[in-house]
Scaffold this motif. Sequence first.
Motif, mmCIF file in Angstrom:
data_model
loop_
_atom_site.group_PDB
_atom_site.id
_atom_site.type_symbol
_atom_site.label_atom_id
_atom_site.label_comp_id
_atom_site.label_asym_id
_atom_site.label_seq_id
_atom_site.Cartn_x
_atom_site.Cartn_y
_atom_site.Cartn_z
ATOM 1 N N ALA A 78 0.707 -1.078 -0.066
ATOM 2 C CA ALA A 78 -0.070 -0.030 0.004
ATOM 3 C C ALA A 78 0.791 1.141 0.130
ATOM 4 C CB ALA A 78 -0.926 -0.086 1.257
ATOM 5 N N THR A 79 1.989 1.203 0.804
ATOM 6 C CA THR A 79 2.933 2.406 0.832
ATOM 7 C C THR A 79 3.450 2.545 -0.538
ATOM 8 O OG1 THR A 79 3.375 2.122 3.109
ATOM 9 C CG2 THR A 79 4.982 3.165 1.906
ATOM 10 N N ARG A 80 3.930 1.691 -1.621
ATOM 11 C CA ARG A 80 4.698 1.829 -2.514
ATOM 12 C C ARG A 80 3.578 2.108 -3.459
ATOM 13 N NH1 ARG A 80 9.586 2.250 -2.893
ATOM 14 N NH2 ARG A 80 9.423 1.196 -5.087
ATOM 15 N N ARG A 81 2.281 1.748 -3.313
ATOM 16 C CA ARG A 81 1.262 2.178 -4.458
ATOM 17 C C ARG A 81 0.969 3.643 -4.215
ATOM 18 N NH1 ARG A 81 -2.577 -3.093 -3.943
ATOM 19 N NH2 ARG A 81 -1.890 -4.215 -5.745
ATOM 20 N N ARG A 82 0.809 4.204 -3.155
ATOM 21 C CA ARG A 82 0.687 5.536 -2.841
ATOM 22 C C ARG A 82 1.889 6.351 -3.198
ATOM 23 N NH1 ARG A 82 -1.287 3.574 2.374
ATOM 24 N NH2 ARG A 82 0.673 4.170 3.221
ATOM 25 N N THR A 83 3.150 5.933 -3.066
ATOM 26 C CA THR A 83 4.324 6.554 -3.627
ATOM 27 C C THR A 83 3.977 6.611 -5.012
ATOM 28 O OG1 THR A 83 5.568 5.521 -1.647
ATOM 29 C CG2 THR A 83 6.571 6.379 -3.682
#
Length: 119
Positions: free
Chosen positions: A110-115
């Motif tokens: 989820a963090t990578r997708r937001r980034t």
Amino acid sequence: MPLRNDDMIERSGRETCTKMDSIETTDEQLPSIEEMGSWARSFEMMMRSLEGREIFREFLRSEYSEENLLFWLACEELKKETDPAAIYMLMHRDSFPRFLNSSVYRDLLATRRRTCLDT
């Protein structure tokens, strides 16, 4: 480790036992007094004994810490495994699906997708 009074159960006559004595075993499964004495002298001796491990496991279950022994047993089984492909398959079938469902993986994803969306 000293026994608490609530861990003691009165039996007929002069016998006193603990809750752990309620483990269902037959006379054939019971370890000898000598074997049990060796456990008091050596944790390793108890762990080498099938009966010792089973009784210790029951105790750990009553303490809500059985997973410690289960983890150790799993590690011992892996030590016996000589085929790296078998270990790989075990991790693939068992650990990997749990990893994909874990919060560790999902949170990182989820963090990578937001980034990626922010760029």
